[in-house]
Design an enzyme around this catalytic site. Structure first.
Site, mmCIF file in Angstrom:
data_model
loop_
_atom_site.group_PDB
_atom_site.id
_atom_site.type_symbol
_atom_site.label_atom_id
_atom_site.label_comp_id
_atom_site.label_asym_id
_atom_site.label_seq_id
_atom_site.Cartn_x
_atom_site.Cartn_y
_atom_site.Cartn_z
ATOM 1 N N HIS A 1 18.365 39.777 51.048
ATOM 2 C CA HIS A 1 18.945 38.954 52.110
ATOM 3 C C HIS A 1 19.071 39.765 53.397
ATOM 4 C CE1 HIS A 1 20.856 35.397 49.748
ATOM 5 N NE2 HIS A 1 19.659 35.700 49.313
ATOM 6 N N TYR B 1 29.700 31.751 54.414
ATOM 7 C CA TYR B 1 31.151 31.943 54.317
ATOM 8 C C TYR B 1 31.800 30.915 55.239
ATOM 9 C CZ TYR B 1 30.444 36.475 52.018
ATOM 10 O OH TYR B 1 30.095 37.469 51.135
ATOM 11 N N PRO C 1 37.575 39.478 46.884
ATOM 12 C CA PRO C 1 36.109 39.423 46.814
ATOM 13 C C PRO C 1 35.403 39.010 48.108
ATOM 14 C CG PRO C 1 37.084 37.578 45.626
ATOM 15 C CD PRO C 1 38.217 38.448 46.042
ATOM 16 N N LYS D 1 32.809 43.662 47.845
ATOM 17 C CA LYS D 1 32.837 45.129 47.781
ATOM 18 C C LYS D 1 33.209 45.700 46.410
ATOM 19 C CE LYS D 1 31.529 45.944 51.840
ATOM 20 N NZ LYS D 1 30.128 45.650 51.665
ATOM 21 N N TYR E 1 29.454 45.002 55.972
ATOM 22 C CA TYR E 1 28.958 44.137 54.911
ATOM 23 C C TYR E 1 27.800 44.796 54.153
ATOM 24 C CZ TYR E 1 27.942 39.769 52.498
ATOM 25 O OH TYR E 1 27.766 38.814 51.523
HETATM 26 P P1 RFL Z 1 35.350 46.138 34.819
HETATM 27 O O1 RFL Z 1 34.096 45.375 35.096
HETATM 28 O O2 RFL Z 1 36.621 45.388 34.755
HETATM 29 O O3 RFL Z 1 35.115 46.913 33.450
HETATM 30 C C1 RFL Z 1 36.151 47.591 32.800
HETATM 31 C C2 RFL Z 1 35.843 47.599 31.315
HETATM 32 O O4 RFL Z 1 36.868 48.322 30.642
HETATM 33 C C3 RFL Z 1 37.214 47.631 29.461
HETATM 34 N N1 RFL Z 1 38.569 48.035 29.064
HETATM 35 C C4 RFL Z 1 38.833 48.852 28.030
HETATM 36 N N2 RFL Z 1 38.049 49.478 27.145
HETATM 37 C C5 RFL Z 1 38.643 50.246 26.198
HETATM 38 N N3 RFL Z 1 39.987 50.397 26.097
HETATM 39 C C6 RFL Z 1 40.823 49.792 26.954
HETATM 40 N N4 RFL Z 1 42.139 49.939 26.866
HETATM 41 C C7 RFL Z 1 40.250 48.979 27.975
HETATM 42 N N5 RFL Z 1 40.775 48.239 28.992
HETATM 43 C C8 RFL Z 1 39.743 47.681 29.620
HETATM 44 C C9 RFL Z 1 37.099 46.171 29.849
HETATM 45 O O5 RFL Z 1 36.921 45.330 28.713
HETATM 46 C C10 RFL Z 1 35.861 46.195 30.738
HETATM 47 O O6 RFL Z 1 34.666 45.980 30.006
HETATM 48 O O7 RFL Z 1 35.557 47.319 35.869
HETATM 49 P P2 RFL Z 1 34.474 48.254 36.632
HETATM 50 O O8 RFL Z 1 33.445 48.766 35.675
HETATM 51 O O9 RFL Z 1 35.272 49.180 37.436
HETATM 52 O O10 RFL Z 1 33.649 47.269 37.578
HETATM 53 C C11 RFL Z 1 34.268 46.674 38.684
HETATM 54 C C12 RFL Z 1 33.705 45.282 38.909
HETATM 55 O O11 RFL Z 1 33.620 44.580 37.684
HETATM 56 C C13 RFL Z 1 34.595 44.515 39.874
HETATM 57 O O12 RFL Z 1 34.931 45.315 40.992
HETATM 58 C C14 RFL Z 1 33.969 43.254 40.419
HETATM 59 O O13 RFL Z 1 33.463 42.410 39.437
HETATM 60 C C15 RFL Z 1 35.070 42.541 41.210
HETATM 61 N N6 RFL Z 1 34.772 41.171 41.355
HETATM 62 C C16 RFL Z 1 33.869 40.844 42.296
HETATM 63 N N7 RFL Z 1 33.331 41.830 43.078
HETATM 64 C C17 RFL Z 1 32.418 41.515 43.991
HETATM 65 O O14 RFL Z 1 31.915 42.440 44.670
HETATM 66 N N8 RFL Z 1 32.040 40.201 44.188
HETATM 67 C C18 RFL Z 1 32.558 39.178 43.402
HETATM 68 O O15 RFL Z 1 32.199 38.041 43.550
HETATM 69 C C19 RFL Z 1 33.515 39.475 42.425
HETATM 70 N N9 RFL Z 1 34.045 38.512 41.632
HETATM 71 C C20 RFL Z 1 35.367 40.187 40.530
HETATM 72 C C21 RFL Z 1 34.974 38.861 40.675
HETATM 73 C C22 RFL Z 1 36.346 40.538 39.560
HETATM 74 C C23 RFL Z 1 36.944 39.563 38.755
HETATM 75 N N10 RFL Z 1 38.001 39.959 37.840
HETATM 76 C C24 RFL Z 1 38.209 41.339 37.536
HETATM 77 C C25 RFL Z 1 39.041 39.128 37.424
HETATM 78 C C26 RFL Z 1 35.524 37.882 39.856
HETATM 79 C C27 RFL Z 1 36.496 38.221 38.884
HETATM 80 C C28 RFL Z 1 37.014 37.110 38.018
HETATM 81 C C1 PHB Z 2 29.193 35.939 44.425
HETATM 82 O O1 PHB Z 2 28.008 35.579 44.504
HETATM 83 O O2 PHB Z 2 29.825 35.868 43.373
HETATM 84 C C2 PHB Z 2 29.852 36.477 45.638
HETATM 85 C C3 PHB Z 2 29.109 36.734 46.766
HETATM 86 C C4 PHB Z 2 29.724 37.224 47.899
HETATM 87 C C5 PHB Z 2 31.082 37.437 47.891
HETATM 88 C C6 PHB Z 2 31.835 37.206 46.757
HETATM 89 C C7 PHB Z 2 31.204 36.707 45.624
HETATM 90 O O3 PHB Z 2 31.691 37.881 49.027
#
Ligand code: RFL
Ligand code: PHB
Length: 405
Positions: free
Chosen positions: A86, A215, A307, A311, A400
């Site tokens: 993109h 957005y 989100p 980031k 971004y």
């Molecule tokens: P994760 O992905 O949460 O992985 C952590 C892992 O640790 C495990 N765990 C354990 N394992 C052993 N013993 C324990 N006591 C444990 N406790 C936990 C968990 O099961 C899991 O598998 O963290 P990590 O690796 O730091 O990665 C970070 C990203 O996943 C996170 O920053 C993003 O997904 C945040 N996030 C989003 N970020 C974006 O940039 N764009 C998004 O659209 C976006 N949507 C989201 C999101 C995070 C969400 N969460 C956490 C509720 C949407 C959601 C719903």
């Molecule tokens: C997504 O595709 O899940 C997404 C993209 C951009 C954002 C947050 C989430 O800022």
């Protein structure tokens, strides 16, 4: 790939490694892969099953630096083949659209749309192919003695208690993990901001409304049009914090999204049955420092961003980059001094991403009674400035696409 409950067979669990990683999310898996490439042995303990980890729908936008890191880790091939490059995205403010030309404003930088689920799958596969150990469904993982040079992880799997001796523990266990909670409260400072709304997300196999992300700032609340591919869309609506996804039929979601879009986008929207619908709360959070003796926090275990700026996953990747440098220095020299740089270097970038995510969130959402009339007027002025000023748009674009490591 070793799994704790693989086909119910008893398995031999490792008892010693150089780096014990807790958590098989993107931070833990990427760190494991980078360490493997650097010739450093690591074992990952994950409390969930591999299928559960792959079932979580999360991030979608990959910064150029994150993509380069995935290439360096030799897991970038599918992202390069299937990810969507993109060059820009749109802001839609009260029905008026403004394209943010990322490439023009940043001297040629881009982002790649490729789901966190796919990155996780690629990393899991690379780990399996290299024969590296991941213990899934490890229960009651407990980091011990990390204030000494001989930390231990105690955990339960297959109905027995096991101990894994290591030199370093990497706490990649997400926001609700055990690592941050294991640190004495006097040794850690926590900074937090909770937002008074959530995001209701919907995933559907329908073509995206536009070829780039939109957005949307609207009097009814924020909306985001994103995607996973040319045939799979991801949409979000700002919603009440106490709302539940069960309250939203697919029809109600599409109708509300259409209301918040500009007329051209509303007319172009293709709707269809949802594959997933869930609500996520929005939070800004940072823990300091990121190092406690031989225990290191990385990714969501250390920080959360709302989100809006996409980031979260990218910050997890930059943490891994800094942690890898610290760990390779440590194992090469045997000197603890090599570990000292991780926390300050990672935190400097984390706080910049926190600032950007907070700013973009504050700008684009509806705050109802949570802000004064004066603040509301200021936000209106800031939005008008952003829609008109190339300098303001350049700052948005620079953040971004991702700041340099
Ligand atoms: P994760 O992905 O949460 O992985 C952590 C892992 O640790 C495990 N765990 C354990 N394992 C052993 N013993 C324990 N006591 C444990 N406790 C936990 C968990 O099961 C899991 O598998 O963290 P990590 O690796 O730091 O990665 C970070 C990203 O996943 C996170 O920053 C993003 O997904 C945040 N996030 C989003 N970020 C974006 O940039 N764009 C998004 O659209 C976006 N949507 C989201 C999101 C995070 C969400 N969460 C956490 C509720 C949407 C959601 C719903
Ligand atoms: C997504 O595709 O899940 C997404 C993209 C951009 C954002 C947050 C989430 O800022």
């Amino acid at each position: 790939m070793a799994e704790g409950r693989l086909r119910g067979q008893p398995m031999r669990f490792p008892t010693r490694t150089q780096v014990a990683i807790i958590g098989a999310g993107p931070a833990g898996l990427l760190l494991g892969q980078m360490l493997h490439k650097a010739g450093i042995d690591a074992v990952i303990l994950e409390q969930r099953s591999a299928d559960y980890v792959l079932g979580r729908i999360r991030a979608g936008v990959i910064e150029q630096t994150t993509a380069a890191l995935l290439d360096r880790a030799s897991v970038g091939a599918r992202m390069r083949a299937e990810g969507l490059v993109h060059h820009g995205f749109s802001l839609c403010v009260d029905g008026e659209r403004q394209r943010i030309d990322l490439s023009r404003l940043t001297g040629g930088k881009i982002v790649t749309v490729y789901g966190q689920t796919e990155i996780t799958r690629d990393l899991m596969q690379a780990r399996a192919e290299a024969g590296l150990v991941t213990v899934y469904e490890a229960e009651n993982v407990t980091p011990l003695h990390f204030d000494t040079a001989k930390p231990i992880l105690r955990f339960e799997a297959n109905g027995a208690t096991h101990e894994l001796a290591c030199e370093v523990i990497a706490g990649c266990d997400g926001f609700h993990g055990i690592c941050r909670a294991s640190v004495p409260p006097s040794a850690i400072s926590l900074y937090e901001k909770i937002y008074p709304f959530g995001w209701l997300g919907l995933l559907a196999d329908v073509p995206p409304v536009d070829h780039e992300l939109i957005y949307v700032r609207h009097p009814r609340g924020f909306a985001l049009c994103s995607m996973r591919s040319k045939t799979r869309s991801r949409y979000y609506l700002q919603c009440d914090l106490n709302d539940s996804a069960a309250n939203w039929s697919d029809e109600a979601f599409w109708a509300e999204l259409r209301r918040r879009l500009d007329p051209a986008a509303a007319a172009a929207l293709t709707t269809g049955p949802s594959l997933e619908k869930s609500i996520a709360p929005l939070r800004s959070f940072v823990a300091e420092p990121l190092r406690f003796g031989r225990l290191f926090l990385a990714g969501d275990a250390a920080h959360i961003v709302p989100p809006t700026g996409a980031k979260g996953l990218n910050l997890a990747a930059s943490d891994v980059h800094y942690l890898l440098e610290a760990l390779t220095g440590f194992f090469r020299t045997g000197q603890d001094a090599a570990l000292a740089h991780y926390s300050p270097r990672a935190l400097a970038r984390i706080w910049k991403a926190e600032r950007f995510s907070w700013w973009f969130t504050s700008l684009m959402h509806r705050f109802d009674g949570a802000e004064s009339a004066f603040d509301e007027r200021l936000r209106g002025a800031e939005l008008a400035y952003l829609m008109q000023s190339e300098a303001a748009q350049a700052s948005l674009a620079e953040n971004y696409v991702g700041l340099a490591f």
